[in-house]
Design a protein around this motif. Structure first.
Motif, PDB file in Angstrom:
ATOM      1  N   ASP A 169      13.702   6.011  11.700  1.00  0.00           N
ATOM      2  CA  ASP A 169      15.067   6.246  11.205  1.00  0.00           C
ATOM      3  C   ASP A 169      15.074   7.096   9.939  1.00  0.00           C
ATOM      4  O   ASP A 169      15.959   7.929   9.749  1.00  0.00           O
ATOM      5  N   LEU A 170      14.098   6.870   9.083  1.00  0.00           N
ATOM      6  CA  LEU A 170      14.010   7.653   7.833  1.00  0.00           C
ATOM      7  C   LEU A 170      13.744   9.124   8.140  1.00  0.00           C
ATOM      8  O   LEU A 170      14.294  10.020   7.496  1.00  0.00           O
ATOM      9  N   GLU A 171      12.905   9.373   9.147  1.00  0.00           N
ATOM     10  CA  GLU A 171      12.617  10.762   9.524  1.00  0.00           C
ATOM     11  C   GLU A 171      13.869  11.448  10.062  1.00  0.00           C
ATOM     12  O   GLU A 171      14.118  12.621   9.786  1.00  0.00           O
ATOM     13  N   LYS A 172      14.679  10.680  10.801  1.00  0.00           N
ATOM     14  CA  LYS A 172      15.939  11.238  11.294  1.00  0.00           C
ATOM     15  C   LYS A 172      16.892  11.511  10.129  1.00  0.00           C
ATOM     16  O   LYS A 172      17.548  12.543  10.063  1.00  0.00           O
ATOM     17  N   PHE A 173      16.961  10.552   9.220  1.00  0.00           N
ATOM     18  CA  PHE A 173      17.905  10.641   8.098  1.00  0.00           C
ATOM     19  C   PHE A 173      17.564  11.814   7.176  1.00  0.00           C
ATOM     20  O   PHE A 173      18.431  12.567   6.755  1.00  0.00           O
ATOM     21  N   PHE A 174      16.271  11.978   6.858  1.00  0.00           N
ATOM     22  CA  PHE A 174      15.864  13.026   5.914  1.00  0.00           C
ATOM     23  C   PHE A 174      15.480  14.339   6.597  1.00  0.00           C
ATOM     24  O   PHE A 174      15.310  15.364   5.939  1.00  0.00           O
ATOM     25  N   GLY A 175      15.313  14.282   7.917  1.00  0.00           N
ATOM     26  CA  GLY A 175      15.005  15.502   8.652  1.00  0.00           C
ATOM     27  C   GLY A 175      13.611  16.041   8.398  1.00  0.00           C
ATOM     28  O   GLY A 175      13.353  17.235   8.518  1.00  0.00           O
ATOM     29  N   LYS A 176      12.680  15.181   8.013  1.00  0.00           N
ATOM     30  CA  LYS A 176      11.276  15.609   7.879  1.00  0.00           C
ATOM     31  C   LYS A 176      10.345  14.416   8.013  1.00  0.00           C
ATOM     32  O   LYS A 176      10.785  13.275   8.049  1.00  0.00           O
ATOM     33  N   GLN A 177       9.063  14.703   8.081  1.00  0.00           N
ATOM     34  CA  GLN A 177       8.068  13.641   8.291  1.00  0.00           C
ATOM     35  C   GLN A 177       8.043  12.664   7.111  1.00  0.00           C
ATOM     36  O   GLN A 177       8.207  13.070   5.961  1.00  0.00           O
ATOM     37  N   VAL A 178       7.840  11.390   7.413  1.00  0.00           N
ATOM     38  CA  VAL A 178       7.831  10.353   6.374  1.00  0.00           C
ATOM     39  C   VAL A 178       6.548   9.532   6.473  1.00  0.00           C
ATOM     40  O   VAL A 178       6.117   9.161   7.568  1.00  0.00           O
ATOM     41  N   HIS A 179       5.936   9.284   5.321  1.00  0.00           N
ATOM     42  CA  HIS A 179       4.818   8.335   5.249  1.00  0.00           C
ATOM     43  C   HIS A 179       5.335   7.139   4.460  1.00  0.00           C
ATOM     44  O   HIS A 179       5.712   7.272   3.290  1.00  0.00           O
ATOM     45  N   LEU A 180       5.397   5.971   5.101  1.00  0.00           N
ATOM     46  CA  LEU A 180       5.975   4.783   4.470  1.00  0.00           C
ATOM     47  C   LEU A 180       4.945   3.675   4.336  1.00  0.00           C
ATOM     48  O   LEU A 180       4.333   3.261   5.315  1.00  0.00           O
ATOM     49  N   GLU A 181       4.765   3.201   3.103  1.00  0.00           N
ATOM     50  CA  GLU A 181       3.905   2.023   2.874  1.00  0.00           C
ATOM     51  C   GLU A 181       4.810   0.849   2.532  1.00  0.00           C
ATOM     52  O   GLU A 181       5.690   0.976   1.679  1.00  0.00           O
ATOM     53  N   LEU A 182       4.576  -0.288   3.203  1.00  0.00           N
ATOM     54  CA  LEU A 182       5.392  -1.483   2.948  1.00  0.00           C
ATOM     55  C   LEU A 182       4.544  -2.629   2.415  1.00  0.00           C
ATOM     56  O   LEU A 182       3.456  -2.891   2.912  1.00  0.00           O
ATOM     57  N   TYR A 183       5.059  -3.300   1.397  1.00  0.00           N
ATOM     58  CA  TYR A 183       4.398  -4.483   0.832  1.00  0.00           C
ATOM     59  C   TYR A 183       5.413  -5.622   0.760  1.00  0.00           C
ATOM     60  O   TYR A 183       6.613  -5.383   0.756  1.00  0.00           O
ATOM     61  N   VAL A 184       4.924  -6.853   0.688  1.00  0.00           N
ATOM     62  CA  VAL A 184       5.818  -8.004   0.538  1.00  0.00           C
ATOM     63  C   VAL A 184       5.433  -8.775  -0.720  1.00  0.00           C
ATOM     64  O   VAL A 184       4.262  -9.072  -0.940  1.00  0.00           O
ATOM     65  N   LYS A 185       6.428  -9.077  -1.561  1.00  0.00           N
ATOM     66  CA  LYS A 185       6.178  -9.837  -2.791  1.00  0.00           C
ATOM     67  C   LYS A 185       7.166 -10.992  -2.893  1.00  0.00           C
ATOM     68  O   LYS A 185       8.308 -10.880  -2.443  1.00  0.00           O
ATOM     69  N   VAL A 186       6.727 -12.085  -3.539  1.00  0.00           N
ATOM     70  CA  VAL A 186       7.628 -13.211  -3.798  1.00  0.00           C
ATOM     71  C   VAL A 186       8.292 -12.997  -5.159  1.00  0.00           C
ATOM     72  O   VAL A 186       7.622 -12.749  -6.154  1.00  0.00           O
ATOM     73  N   ASN A 187       9.612 -13.080  -5.176  1.00  0.00           N
ATOM     74  CA  ASN A 187      10.383 -12.929  -6.413  1.00  0.00           C
ATOM     75  C   ASN A 187      11.333 -14.128  -6.437  1.00  0.00           C
ATOM     76  O   ASN A 187      12.435 -14.078  -5.907  1.00  0.00           O
ATOM     77  N   LYS A 188      10.886 -15.231  -7.040  1.00  0.00           N
ATOM     78  CA  LYS A 188      11.564 -16.531  -6.903  1.00  0.00           C
ATOM     79  C   LYS A 188      13.050 -16.494  -7.305  1.00  0.00           C
ATOM     80  O   LYS A 188      13.402 -16.021  -8.374  1.00  0.00           O
ATOM     81  N   ASN A 189      13.900 -16.990  -6.380  1.00  0.00           N
ATOM     82  CA  ASN A 189      15.338 -17.163  -6.639  1.00  0.00           C
ATOM     83  C   ASN A 189      16.032 -15.942  -7.230  1.00  0.00           C
ATOM     84  O   ASN A 189      16.906 -16.073  -8.084  1.00  0.00           O
ATOM     85  N   TRP A 190      15.669 -14.755  -6.775  1.00  0.00           N
ATOM     86  CA  TRP A 190      16.274 -13.547  -7.353  1.00  0.00           C
ATOM     87  C   TRP A 190      17.786 -13.491  -7.172  1.00  0.00           C
ATOM     88  O   TRP A 190      18.502 -12.925  -7.974  1.00  0.00           O
ATOM     89  N   ARG A 191      18.289 -14.155  -6.100  1.00  0.00           N
ATOM     90  CA  ARG A 191      19.734 -14.069  -5.824  1.00  0.00           C
ATOM     91  C   ARG A 191      20.598 -14.788  -6.849  1.00  0.00           C
ATOM     92  O   ARG A 191      21.812 -14.611  -6.894  1.00  0.00           O
ATOM     93  N   SER A 192      19.970 -15.673  -7.651  1.00  0.00           N
ATOM     94  CA  SER A 192      20.732 -16.399  -8.671  1.00  0.00           C
ATOM     95  C   SER A 192      20.318 -15.976 -10.083  1.00  0.00           C
ATOM     96  O   SER A 192      20.665 -16.636 -11.054  1.00  0.00           O
ATOM     97  N   ASN A 193      19.559 -14.899 -10.180  1.00  0.00           N
ATOM     98  CA  ASN A 193      19.037 -14.468 -11.473  1.00  0.00           C
ATOM     99  C   ASN A 193      19.780 -13.207 -11.929  1.00  0.00           C
ATOM    100  O   ASN A 193      19.658 -12.143 -11.325  1.00  0.00           O
ATOM    101  N   GLN A 194      20.557 -13.349 -13.005  1.00  0.00           N
ATOM    102  CA  GLN A 194      21.398 -12.232 -13.472  1.00  0.00           C
ATOM    103  C   GLN A 194      20.605 -10.952 -13.719  1.00  0.00           C
ATOM    104  O   GLN A 194      21.032  -9.860 -13.368  1.00  0.00           O
ATOM    105  N   ARG A 195      19.436 -11.118 -14.337  1.00  0.00           N
ATOM    106  CA  ARG A 195      18.633  -9.934 -14.689  1.00  0.00           C
ATOM    107  C   ARG A 195      18.169  -9.202 -13.429  1.00  0.00           C
ATOM    108  O   ARG A 195      18.222  -7.978 -13.325  1.00  0.00           O
ATOM    109  N   GLN A 196      17.731  -9.996 -12.432  1.00  0.00           N
ATOM    110  CA  GLN A 196      17.266  -9.404 -11.173  1.00  0.00           C
ATOM    111  C   GLN A 196      18.428  -8.743 -10.422  1.00  0.00           C
ATOM    112  O   GLN A 196      18.286  -7.659  -9.860  1.00  0.00           O
TER     113      GLN A 196
END
Length: 293
Positions: A258-285
């Motif tokens: 989808d990104l290649e379609k959206f930007f109209g060129k080749q995409v190299h995507l690296e994905l990582y997963v991190k835990v960010n505790k309770n970010w939905r209730s944290n004003q700063r986050q």
């Protein structure tokens, strides 16, 4: 030649087709569309330009009763949509009877700007039901002009588009004529990845996720991106990654296409997963992720 320009803000309950309508107007996939509620979390501006008009469309989160900080912030985006609108589009779907929030509903019925009430998904109804719904909403929102559409099938969309142009005030454009949106490129990278997560994971997972694109390097023939999928708990991290990384890989492959379609060129995507505790209730986050205006 007189030039028209104005802000057209789309509001309504979750899942009534607001994003589908906006994308139909713009012809680009700016707002993510899935069948899960609460897909749109921000106000996304999409800009449609003609020789003598500029329509600045705003897709807003579906109206809900907020349960936590992030949802409070989402409803603030909706409130702001009343403040700068030149035309208000209130979207309902066939069979719907009310808006989930009385205060918002009062603001619509007392609006001094033009209100177009769009009855969406009419492909799922018959003539009798449609007429009954038109009468119901005409009584509830007497200040609105009611139009029947199917945003997904494209039925009635052109008529609504033409009517909006008629209602726009005379004004010079607000944005450069070649601009499509007010959001940066990374925002759309995050949204496309989030869409894949909404499609492939169940229950709480999609709502506990936020994406942060940490790197975005554009070269002549390729864009290199590195994005982090934030979750709230370790168990969610395991679910996102899946057995031997298979689930995460599927998200990466689909997002890259989808990104290649959206930007109209080749995409190299690296994905990582991190835990960010309770970010939905944290004003700063929340501020960091653009929720607090």
């Amino acid at each position: 030649m007189n030039h028209k320009a104005g802000f057209v803000n789309i509001i309504g309950n979750p899942n009534v087709g607001k994003s589908t309508l906006m994308n139909a107007f713009i012809g680009e996939k700016l707002s993510i569309i899935t069948s899960k509620a609460q897909t749109t979390r921000h106000r996304i501006l999409g800009i449609v330009n003609g020789d003598d008009f500029q329509m600045v469309l705003s897709d807003t989160p579906g109206i809900i009763k907020p349960a936590y900080e992030m949802q409070e912030s989402m409803m603030d985006f909706v409130k702001s949509a009343f403040d700068d609108a030149d035309v208000l589009i209130y979207m309902v779907e066939i069979g719907e009877k009310e808006l989930k929030d009385e205060a918002f509903f009062n603001r619509i019925t007392n609006s001094t700007i033009p209100v177009l009430l769009l009855l969406n998904k009419i492909d799922k109804s018959d003539q009798d039901q449609l007429e009954e719904q038109v009468q119901l909403w005409a009584a509830k929102v007497p200040n609105a002009e009611i139009m029947a559409v199917s945003a997904l099938e494209g039925f009635g969309v052109r008529e609504v588009f033409d009517r909006i142009i008629e209602l726009l005030p005379e004004s010079p454009p607000f944005y450069p004529k070649d601009q499509l949106t007010d959001k940066p490129e990374r925002f759309f990278v995050n949204e496309i990845i989030r869409e894949k997560i909404l499609m492939h994971y169940k229950k709480e997972i999609p709502y506990a996720v936020e994406i942060d694109t940490e790197e975005f390097f554009e070269e002549d023939d390729i864009i290199r991106m590195r994005s982090v999928i934030m979750v709230e708990r370790e168990t969610q991290k395991g679910i996102i990654i899946g057995h031997k990384g298979s689930a995460l890989k599927r998200v990466g492959v689909e997002a890259r296409k989808d990104l290649e379609k959206f930007f109209g060129k080749q995409v190299h995507l690296e994905l990582y997963v991190k835990v960010n505790k309770n970010w939905r209730s944290n004003q700063r986050q929340l501020k960091r992720f653009g929720y607090n205006q």
